[in-house]
Design a protein around this motif. Structure first.
Motif, PDB file in Angstrom:
ATOM      1  N   GLU A   1      -5.177 -17.011 -11.833  1.00  0.00           N
ATOM      2  CA  GLU A   1      -6.323 -16.676 -10.989  1.00  0.00           C
ATOM      3  C   GLU A   1      -5.965 -15.603  -9.967  1.00  0.00           C
ATOM      4  N   ARG A   2      -4.842 -15.779  -9.301  1.00  0.00           N
ATOM      5  CA  ARG A   2      -4.449 -14.776  -8.296  1.00  0.00           C
ATOM      6  C   ARG A   2      -4.029 -13.467  -8.963  1.00  0.00           C
ATOM      7  N   THR A   3      -3.413 -13.561 -10.126  1.00  0.00           N
ATOM      8  CA  THR A   3      -3.086 -12.340 -10.872  1.00  0.00           C
ATOM      9  C   THR A   3      -4.347 -11.553 -11.179  1.00  0.00           C
ATOM     10  N   ASP A   4      -5.350 -12.248 -11.659  1.00  0.00           N
ATOM     11  CA  ASP A   4      -6.621 -11.605 -12.010  1.00  0.00           C
ATOM     12  C   ASP A   4      -7.273 -10.963 -10.790  1.00  0.00           C
ATOM     13  N   MET A   5      -7.215 -11.653  -9.662  1.00  0.00           N
ATOM     14  CA  MET A   5      -7.829 -11.137  -8.434  1.00  0.00           C
ATOM     15  C   MET A   5      -7.156  -9.831  -7.994  1.00  0.00           C
ATOM     16  N   ILE A   6      -5.833  -9.795  -8.045  1.00  0.00           N
ATOM     17  CA  ILE A   6      -5.105  -8.596  -7.623  1.00  0.00           C
ATOM     18  C   ILE A   6      -5.345  -7.448  -8.600  1.00  0.00           C
ATOM     19  N   VAL A   7      -5.373  -7.743  -9.887  1.00  0.00           N
ATOM     20  CA  VAL A   7      -5.612  -6.703 -10.888  1.00  0.00           C
ATOM     21  C   VAL A   7      -7.002  -6.104 -10.714  1.00  0.00           C
ATOM     22  N   LYS A   8      -7.990  -6.947 -10.439  1.00  0.00           N
ATOM     23  CA  LYS A   8      -9.350  -6.448 -10.196  1.00  0.00           C
ATOM     24  C   LYS A   8      -9.387  -5.514  -8.992  1.00  0.00           C
ATOM     25  N   ASP A   9      -8.725  -5.931  -7.914  1.00  0.00           N
ATOM     26  CA  ASP A   9      -8.692  -5.108  -6.699  1.00  0.00           C
ATOM     27  C   ASP A   9      -8.011  -3.768  -6.973  1.00  0.00           C
ATOM     28  N   THR A  10      -6.924  -3.802  -7.757  1.00  0.00           N
ATOM     29  CA  THR A  10      -6.216  -2.562  -8.080  1.00  0.00           C
ATOM     30  C   THR A  10      -7.091  -1.632  -8.900  1.00  0.00           C
ATOM     31  N   GLU A  11      -7.816  -2.191  -9.860  1.00  0.00           N
ATOM     32  CA  GLU A  11      -8.696  -1.371 -10.692  1.00  0.00           C
ATOM     33  C   GLU A  11      -9.790  -0.714  -9.850  1.00  0.00           C
TER      34      GLU A  11
ATOM     35  N   ASN B   1       0.818  -1.213   0.000  1.00  0.00           N
ATOM     36  CA  ASN B   1       0.000   0.000   0.000  1.00  0.00           C
ATOM     37  C   ASN B   1       0.852   1.265   0.000  1.00  0.00           C
ATOM     38  N   SER B   2       1.994   1.198  -0.654  1.00  0.00           N
ATOM     39  CA  SER B   2       2.837   2.394  -0.764  1.00  0.00           C
ATOM     40  C   SER B   2       2.120   3.482  -1.548  1.00  0.00           C
ATOM     41  N   ASP B   3       1.221   3.067  -2.427  1.00  0.00           N
ATOM     42  CA  ASP B   3       0.393   3.982  -3.205  1.00  0.00           C
ATOM     43  C   ASP B   3      -0.821   3.196  -3.681  1.00  0.00           C
ATOM     44  N   VAL B   4      -1.581   3.748  -4.600  1.00  0.00           N
ATOM     45  CA  VAL B   4      -2.804   3.084  -5.057  1.00  0.00           C
ATOM     46  C   VAL B   4      -2.515   1.775  -5.780  1.00  0.00           C
ATOM     47  N   SER B   5      -1.394   1.730  -6.511  1.00  0.00           N
ATOM     48  CA  SER B   5      -1.294   0.648  -7.494  1.00  0.00           C
ATOM     49  C   SER B   5       0.054  -0.046  -7.642  1.00  0.00           C
ATOM     50  N   SER B   6       1.167   0.655  -7.527  1.00  0.00           N
ATOM     51  CA  SER B   6       2.436   0.063  -7.959  1.00  0.00           C
ATOM     52  C   SER B   6       2.821  -1.169  -7.149  1.00  0.00           C
ATOM     53  N   GLY B   7       2.597  -1.151  -5.820  1.00  0.00           N
ATOM     54  CA  GLY B   7       2.912  -2.319  -4.999  1.00  0.00           C
ATOM     55  C   GLY B   7       2.061  -3.521  -5.369  1.00  0.00           C
ATOM     56  N   LYS B   8       0.778  -3.283  -5.603  1.00  0.00           N
ATOM     57  CA  LYS B   8      -0.130  -4.381  -5.970  1.00  0.00           C
ATOM     58  C   LYS B   8       0.213  -4.932  -7.347  1.00  0.00           C
TER      59      LYS B   8
ATOM     60  N   LEU C   1       3.111  -7.275  -7.208  1.00  0.00           N
ATOM     61  CA  LEU C   1       2.688  -8.588  -6.713  1.00  0.00           C
ATOM     62  C   LEU C   1       1.947  -9.350  -7.809  1.00  0.00           C
ATOM     63  N   ALA C   2       1.074  -8.658  -8.543  1.00  0.00           N
ATOM     64  CA  ALA C   2       0.354  -9.301  -9.644  1.00  0.00           C
ATOM     65  C   ALA C   2       1.332  -9.815 -10.699  1.00  0.00           C
ATOM     66  N   SER C   3       2.387  -9.039 -10.970  1.00  0.00           N
ATOM     67  CA  SER C   3       3.392  -9.456 -11.958  1.00  0.00           C
ATOM     68  C   SER C   3       4.087 -10.740 -11.529  1.00  0.00           C
ATOM     69  N   ILE C   4       4.367 -10.834 -10.241  1.00  0.00           N
ATOM     70  CA  ILE C   4       5.038 -12.025  -9.712  1.00  0.00           C
ATOM     71  C   ILE C   4       4.163 -13.257  -9.921  1.00  0.00           C
ATOM     72  N   PHE C   5       2.884 -13.150  -9.590  1.00  0.00           N
ATOM     73  CA  PHE C   5       1.987 -14.294  -9.786  1.00  0.00           C
ATOM     74  C   PHE C   5       1.801 -14.591 -11.272  1.00  0.00           C
ATOM     75  N   TYR C   6       1.801 -13.555 -12.091  1.00  0.00           N
ATOM     76  CA  TYR C   6       1.670 -13.755 -13.534  1.00  0.00           C
ATOM     77  C   TYR C   6       2.861 -14.562 -14.067  1.00  0.00           C
TER      78      TYR C   6
END
Length: 720
Positions: A527-537, A506-513, A516-521
């Motif tokens: 599935e987890r990538t999609d979940m994190i991307v949805k939350d970020t959006e 939560n360093s900012d709205v999006s970059s940290g999340k 993490l999404a990139s790592i799972f990708y």
């Protein structure tokens, strides 16, 4: 200079009688003038906000130098920090870099073994307000007798003195020297920057001893203020007196910390009076003779007037009378060419200042404004002050009084966010773009534990905030570097990695999340990538969030009104970072295993020829860096494609196109176009892909991976 003080006392005593018998006209004009200044941001709320955030910037600027073992402290001085400016005044940003490897002493008892000792000499050979620095031995409290290099000079008395030309080593391309300062000017989207390199002295300067014992008419400065000021010591900056025969040997004594303390203790009417003086200077004098009267002279005159006036004289309904007092005092200074420095009165700021043809013009102008009973203020275009005052006089109110304060708040907060990003960039540069994961982890861990925690445990609130936001940025990278190692060796990530990533999530709205999404990708966990991307959006409110990029200077467009409004409403601004800012997503070379293949090309954007077109701070070009919003839609496109959600995939692609076209403050639009081009290739839309790459090259002609993509695409088309 005692005659000068006596003249001010006589003038202020006369003016005091006028203040006690203030006319209805002066009373009304003063109140309306105060209201206008309130509306353009010269009010207590904005003054405190500006000072708070500028001091936070001071700590943020210092952190990289401390973390990189440079013994340097950064101080922010001038109008931006004092909050004695407005958008229309366009004040530059003053930074003093204190090089702390030296121990400057005024008494032999202060000598320390094993350090670079310099003795401050203030004798009859030195101009008032200046000093010489004698080189001392580091093994005994004795003078050094050898001239080590061209930075030293032996005078007629046999003293080995340090020359002020030492600052020449700090010259950089694109910077101009003005006195002791190096200036960056006309950089799109940023303030003009004046950088002063200085050496600190813990002792109070001997030339200013008398000031500590003086007492103003109204008890200002107070005894407590003087006691604090005496503990701040001073700085010496590398410039000699213009009229001195020892110009290369003299160092100017700077009491900037004392002056800042004094300015922080002004009431709002005194602040407004100073702002008006600068507006008058800009409107009537500087436009024709920019080097004649400085804002520092206006500040000095103001401080003299305050010290010689009862404190209750400075009220909103006496603003016009106070301004007239300051202008008439400034008139006397110009007339006699005497303006004593407030701390070191023997230093005459106006000595040999005016050419014969300039002085009559300045005197006539000051006389005109001072005697106009405020009517001359109607001619001031700066911040539309004259128009606003005229409208107040006519009872018209059509300008939203919150417009400028909210704009200022948004700009202040955006500056802090840019500083956070800049600090992170400087710290990451220490990795030297290495692929050696253990070495990078060691470096980042050292930064985290040895230094950042020092700020987290600090007593000052601003230090804790700066330490916290810096630590969050480092945690993102630490976790991602660990993840890159984990993926390479095990194919999955450890709990330690997830823990570090969670600290920076939560360093900012999006970059940290998104990291993490990139790592799972990259682990093919769609599935987890999609979940994190949805939350970020969901968290990324397009009507509020501003993109923040400090990789290079570019012209920033106006910020969103909702961003400005939230910045204005919040007094604990650091908590806003995670709600209304979106930093770039950065992957170092050693993070390549958790960076999508399409983005990895950015790490290899430069040909051998391109390297010659890089600037000193373009080391980020060896990283993969992308703005959060387009990267969010790119990841969404990729995950929806893998999950065969075709409608969502089309929506993500459309959003990526829209973000590139409409998002005003993207710092890496060319990279977003490169990602879009690769998406178009995957959609078998080769012509559209080529168009994306060509647009990317138009934005950044050199050091752009688009050229590589064009070659690959053309090769594919030719062979198929």
């Amino acid at each position: 200079m005692s005659q000068f003080s006596n003249n001010i006392k006589i003038k202020t005593e006369t003016n005091q009688d006028r203040m006690s018998q203030i006319s209805d006209y002066t009373h009304n004009v003063s109140l309306r003038l105060s209201q206008v200044l309130d509306e353009i941001g010269v009010n207590e709320r904005i003054v405190l906000k500006r000072r708070r955030l500028r001091l936070l910037r001071e700590t943020l600027f210092t952190i990289p130098y401390q973390l990189r073992t440079y013994n340097t402290s950064v101080y922010c001085f001038g109008s931006q920090t004092e909050s004695t400016t407005t958008p229309g005044l366009q004040s530059d940003f003053d930074c003093l870099y204190s090089i702390n490897n030296f121990n400057i002493i005024t008494d032999w008892s202060e000598w320390e073994p094993g350090v670079k000792n310099l003795l401050m000499i203030q004798d009859e050979t030195v101009s008032p307000g200046y000093c010489l620095l004698q080189h001392l031995r580091d093994d005994a409290p004795l003078p050094y007798n050898d001239v080590l290099n061209e930075d030293f000079y032996r005078d007629r008395r046999g003293r080995v003195l340090l020359k002020n030309t030492l600052i020449n080593v700090a010259y950089e391309e694109g910077r101009v020297r003005h006195g002791p300062a190096l200036s960056e000017q006309e950089v799109p989207g940023v303030y003009d920057l004046d950088i002063v390199f200085a050496l600190p002295c813990k002792s109070w300067p001997v030339q200013a001893n008398h000031w500590l014992d003086e007492q103003g008419v109204g008890g200002w400065p107070t005894e407590e203020m003087r006691r604090y000021c005496s503990s701040t010591g001073c700085f010496v900056v590398a410039v000699g007196n213009k009229g001195s025969g020892n110009r290369e040997l003299e160092w100017r004594i700077s009491t900037s910390l004392t002056e800042r303390c004094l300015m922080f203790n002004l009431n709002i009417t005194q602040v407004r009076c100073y702002v008006l003086m600068k507006m008058i200077l800009k409107t009537f004098i500087s436009s024709q003779y920019p080097e004649s009267i400085s804002s520092f002279m206006c500040k000095t005159v103001l401080l003299h007037c305050i010290a010689n006036t009862q404190s209750n004289a400075w009220r909103e309904n006496t603003l016009l009378t106070c301004l007239t007092l300051c202008l008439s005092t400034l008139y006397d200074c110009v007339l006699n060419e005497v303006c004593p420095h407030f701390i070191i009165p023997d230093n005459n700021l106006m000595a040999e200042r005016f050419l014969p043809h300039i002085k009559p013009f300045i005197l006539d102008t000051l006389q005109y404004v001072a005697s106009s009973n405020g009517r001359a203020l109607l001619e001031i275009d700066c911040d539309r002050l004259g128009l606003r005052l005229q409208m107040k006089n006519n009872g018209i109110c059509v300008i939203d009084p919150q417009t400028i304060p909210t704009f200022i708040s948004g700009q202040l907060f955006k500056d802090v966010a840019l500083d956070i990003a800049h600090v992170n960039k400087m710290l990451l540069s220490e990795t030297n773009n290495s692929f050696n994961i253990p070495a990078v982890l060691q470096l980042l861990s050292t930064c985290m534990f040895k230094h950042v925690y020092k700020y987290l445990d600090a007593n000052q609130k601003q230090d804790k905030i700066a330490g916290s936001v810096t630590a969050q940025q480092l945690c993102k990278t630490l976790g991602s570097v660990l993840a890159s190692s984990n993926i390479y060796h095990q194919g999955n990530i450890s709990m330690e990695t997830l823990t570090w990533l969670s600290f920076g999530l939560n360093s900012d709205v999006s970059s940290g999340k998104l990291k993490l999404a990139s790592i799972f990708y990259c682990m093919e966990d769609t599935e987890r990538t999609d979940m994190i991307v949805k939350d970020t959006e969901e968290c990324y409110d397009l009507s509020v969030v501003e993109a923040v990029c400090a990789c290079h200077n570019f012209e920033h467009q106006d910020k969103r009104s909702a961003f400005n409004r939230l910045s204005f409403q919040q007094n604990e601004e650091h908590v806003l970072v995670k709600h209304i800012t979106a930093f770039c997503v950065i992957f170092l070379p050693c993070e390549i295993n958790c960076c999508p293949y399409e983005l990895q090309h950015e790490m290899f954007r430069s040909t051998q020829e391109d390297l010659a077109y890089r600037r000193k701070y373009d080391y980020w070009m060896d990283w993969a860096v992308v703005d959060s919003l387009p990267y969010l839609y790119f990841l969404q496109y990729k995950t929806c494609n893998s999950l065969r959600r075709h409608d969502d995939k089309k929506r993500a692609l459309s959003n990526l196109v829209r973000a590139i076209d409409e998002e005003a403050n993207l710092g890496h639009r060319e990279t977003a176009l490169n990602l879009l081009g690769q998406c178009m290739e995957q959609e078998n839309r080769s012509t559209d892909a080529l168009r994306c790459y060509l647009l990317s090259v138009q934005i950044r002609e050199r050091n752009n991976a688009a050229k590589l993509h064009i070659c690959i695409l053309l090769n594919t088309l030719i062979n198929h």
